[in-house]
Design a protein around this motif. Structure first.
Motif, PDB file in Angstrom:
ATOM      1  N   UNK A 103      19.725  55.680  34.690  1.00  0.00           N
ATOM      2  CA  UNK A 103      19.454  54.369  34.787  1.00  0.00           C
ATOM      3  C   UNK A 103      17.445  55.068  34.426  1.00  0.00           C
ATOM      4  N   UNK A 104      17.538  56.656  34.802  1.00  0.00           N
ATOM      5  CA  UNK A 104      15.439  56.790  34.967  1.00  0.00           C
ATOM      6  C   UNK A 104      16.244  58.139  33.861  1.00  0.00           C
ATOM      7  N   UNK A 105      17.093  58.250  33.005  1.00  0.00           N
ATOM      8  CA  UNK A 105      16.641  59.629  31.683  1.00  0.00           C
ATOM      9  C   UNK A 105      15.881  58.949  31.253  1.00  0.00           C
ATOM     10  N   UNK A 106      15.134  59.971  31.151  1.00  0.00           N
ATOM     11  CA  UNK A 106      14.052  60.449  30.268  1.00  0.00           C
ATOM     12  C   UNK A 106      14.306  60.966  28.219  1.00  0.00           C
ATOM     13  N   UNK A 107      13.858  60.209  27.786  1.00  0.00           N
ATOM     14  CA  UNK A 107      13.492  61.023  26.389  1.00  0.00           C
ATOM     15  C   UNK A 107      12.780  60.916  25.804  1.00  0.00           C
ATOM     16  N   UNK A 108      11.851  62.113  24.363  1.00  0.00           N
ATOM     17  CA  UNK A 108      11.115  62.375  24.308  1.00  0.00           C
ATOM     18  C   UNK A 108      10.981  61.001  23.216  1.00  0.00           C
ATOM     19  N   UNK A 109       9.809  60.625  22.246  1.00  0.00           N
ATOM     20  CA  UNK A 109       9.454  59.828  21.598  1.00  0.00           C
ATOM     21  C   UNK A 109      10.190  59.832  20.331  1.00  0.00           C
ATOM     22  N   UNK A 110      11.042  59.410  19.428  1.00  0.00           N
ATOM     23  CA  UNK A 110      11.113  59.050  17.962  1.00  0.00           C
ATOM     24  C   UNK A 110      12.563  58.621  18.306  1.00  0.00           C
ATOM     25  N   UNK A 111      12.921  58.152  16.671  1.00  0.00           N
ATOM     26  CA  UNK A 111      13.898  57.865  16.311  1.00  0.00           C
ATOM     27  C   UNK A 111      15.158  58.249  16.288  1.00  0.00           C
ATOM     28  N   UNK A 112      16.723  57.784  17.231  1.00  0.00           N
ATOM     29  CA  UNK A 112      17.309  59.076  16.635  1.00  0.00           C
ATOM     30  C   UNK A 112      18.358  58.224  15.949  1.00  0.00           C
ATOM     31  N   UNK A 113      19.157  58.815  15.270  1.00  0.00           N
ATOM     32  CA  UNK A 113      20.870  58.714  14.929  1.00  0.00           C
ATOM     33  C   UNK A 113      21.629  58.731  15.596  1.00  0.00           C
ATOM     34  N   UNK A 114      22.996  58.762  15.635  1.00  0.00           N
ATOM     35  CA  UNK A 114      23.940  58.608  16.852  1.00  0.00           C
ATOM     36  C   UNK A 114      25.097  59.775  15.909  1.00  0.00           C
ATOM     37  N   UNK A 115      24.432  60.383  14.693  1.00  0.00           N
ATOM     38  CA  UNK A 115      25.210  60.952  13.389  1.00  0.00           C
ATOM     39  C   UNK A 115      23.701  62.442  13.637  1.00  0.00           C
ATOM     40  N   UNK A 116      24.757  63.686  14.047  1.00  0.00           N
ATOM     41  CA  UNK A 116      23.819  65.521  13.598  1.00  0.00           C
ATOM     42  C   UNK A 116      24.471  65.309  12.830  1.00  0.00           C
ATOM     43  N   UNK A 117      23.962  66.033  11.513  1.00  0.00           N
ATOM     44  CA  UNK A 117      24.020  66.863  10.365  1.00  0.00           C
ATOM     45  C   UNK A 117      24.076  69.000  11.045  1.00  0.00           C
ATOM     46  N   UNK A 118      25.101  69.466  10.365  1.00  0.00           N
ATOM     47  CA  UNK A 118      25.107  70.304  10.614  1.00  0.00           C
ATOM     48  C   UNK A 118      25.451  71.244  10.288  1.00  0.00           C
ATOM     49  N   UNK A 119      25.436  72.856   9.851  1.00  0.00           N
ATOM     50  CA  UNK A 119      26.794  73.062   9.460  1.00  0.00           C
ATOM     51  C   UNK A 119      28.330  74.216  10.380  1.00  0.00           C
ATOM     52  N   UNK A 120      28.733  74.124  10.232  1.00  0.00           N
ATOM     53  CA  UNK A 120      29.097  75.127  11.084  1.00  0.00           C
ATOM     54  C   UNK A 120      28.787  76.422  11.799  1.00  0.00           C
ATOM     55  N   UNK A 121      28.957  77.519  13.033  1.00  0.00           N
ATOM     56  CA  UNK A 121      29.328  78.400  12.360  1.00  0.00           C
ATOM     57  C   UNK A 121      30.109  79.423  11.858  1.00  0.00           C
ATOM     58  N   UNK A 122      29.832  80.353  10.670  1.00  0.00           N
ATOM     59  CA  UNK A 122      30.653  80.716   9.576  1.00  0.00           C
ATOM     60  C   UNK A 122      31.069  81.567  11.462  1.00  0.00           C
ATOM     61  N   UNK A 123      32.690  82.367  10.754  1.00  0.00           N
ATOM     62  CA  UNK A 123      33.251  83.026  11.974  1.00  0.00           C
ATOM     63  C   UNK A 123      32.771  84.262  12.127  1.00  0.00           C
ATOM     64  N   UNK A 124      32.917  84.832  10.711  1.00  0.00           N
ATOM     65  CA  UNK A 124      31.633  86.505  10.861  1.00  0.00           C
ATOM     66  C   UNK A 124      30.007  86.467  11.642  1.00  0.00           C
ATOM     67  N   UNK A 125      29.797  84.904  11.508  1.00  0.00           N
ATOM     68  CA  UNK A 125      28.577  85.110  12.807  1.00  0.00           C
ATOM     69  C   UNK A 125      28.502  84.740  14.123  1.00  0.00           C
ATOM     70  N   UNK A 126      29.898  84.767  14.108  1.00  0.00           N
ATOM     71  CA  UNK A 126      29.626  84.178  16.108  1.00  0.00           C
ATOM     72  C   UNK A 126      30.000  84.592  16.908  1.00  0.00           C
ATOM     73  N   UNK A 127      29.468  84.418  18.194  1.00  0.00           N
ATOM     74  CA  UNK A 127      29.430  85.069  19.348  1.00  0.00           C
ATOM     75  C   UNK A 127      30.130  84.941  20.148  1.00  0.00           C
TER      76      UNK A 127
END
Length: 193
Positions: A84-108
């Motif tokens: 009920x009291x969760x705090x967010x920083x100001x700003x508009x966000x959508x519920x779809x986030x774009x981001x490429x996978x981490x390539x296999x060779x670069x993964x920890x």
């Protein structure tokens, strides 16, 4: 045997206990996020729905699918729980986030999440403390430190913990915490700068 939700419902008891413990540790202003797929999402939602005032599905669009026949996974779901009291920083966000996978060779870690995706989730809230109870390759700890957050990571695999220590040791720790990044302006989409 015929497939049924009972096949995956066995996860419910474990995750109910794990998620209840995590929610009990949340500050009243805190938030909860967990990555899942189309199968585990059904169980995770059933388990978390009664724990929060609000739940939401966020889609991580990976921009491409894997190899093989049929429908390939080009996204991952992120279940978000808010009190009920969760705090967010100001700003508009959508519920779809774009981001490429981490390539296999670069993964920890084999299921490593991109720093940008983790950063987007952290940036949605004021700087504080983050707990990652399935820390894997340590991306959450790495990103949290860069943004001035305190972070706690837990993993059952000692090798993962050793790898995380090496990963975090590659950077020089700052003598003071970095300034938090400014919140996006109203109407700015994630990733736009």
């Amino acid at each position: 045997w015929a497939r049924s939700l009972g096949d995956v419902a066995i996860m419910a008891g474990y995750f109910r206990d794990a998620f209840e413990e995590q929610v009990a540790a949340l500050r009243p202003t805190g938030a909860f996020y967990t990555f899942c797929d189309g199968t585990s999402y059904a169980i995770f939602l059933c388990v978390t729905y009664p724990l929060f005032s609000r739940t939401q599905s966020i889609v991580w669009d990976k921009g491409s699918g894997g190899t093989g026949n049929g429908w390939r996974h080009g996204h991952e779901l992120i279940l978000h729980g808010a009190l009920a009291d969760t705090v967010y920083t100001p700003g508009f966000r959508i519920d779809v986030i774009d981001g490429k996978r981490v390539p296999s060779k670069d993964r920890w870690h084999q299921s490593e999440k991109p720093e940008g995706i983790v950063g987007t989730l952290l940036d949605a809230h004021p700087v504080g403390v983050v707990l990652d109870p399935f820390v894997g390759g340590g991306t959450t700890l790495y990103v949290a430190r860069a943004r001035g957050w305190k972070a706690i990571g837990i993993d059952i695999d000692e090798r993962n913990c050793e790898e995380i220590a090496r990963r975090l040791a590659q950077d020089v720790l700052p003598l003071t915490a970095p300034e938090p990044r400014p919140a996006p302006t109203q109407g700015m989409l994630p990733g736009a700068a």
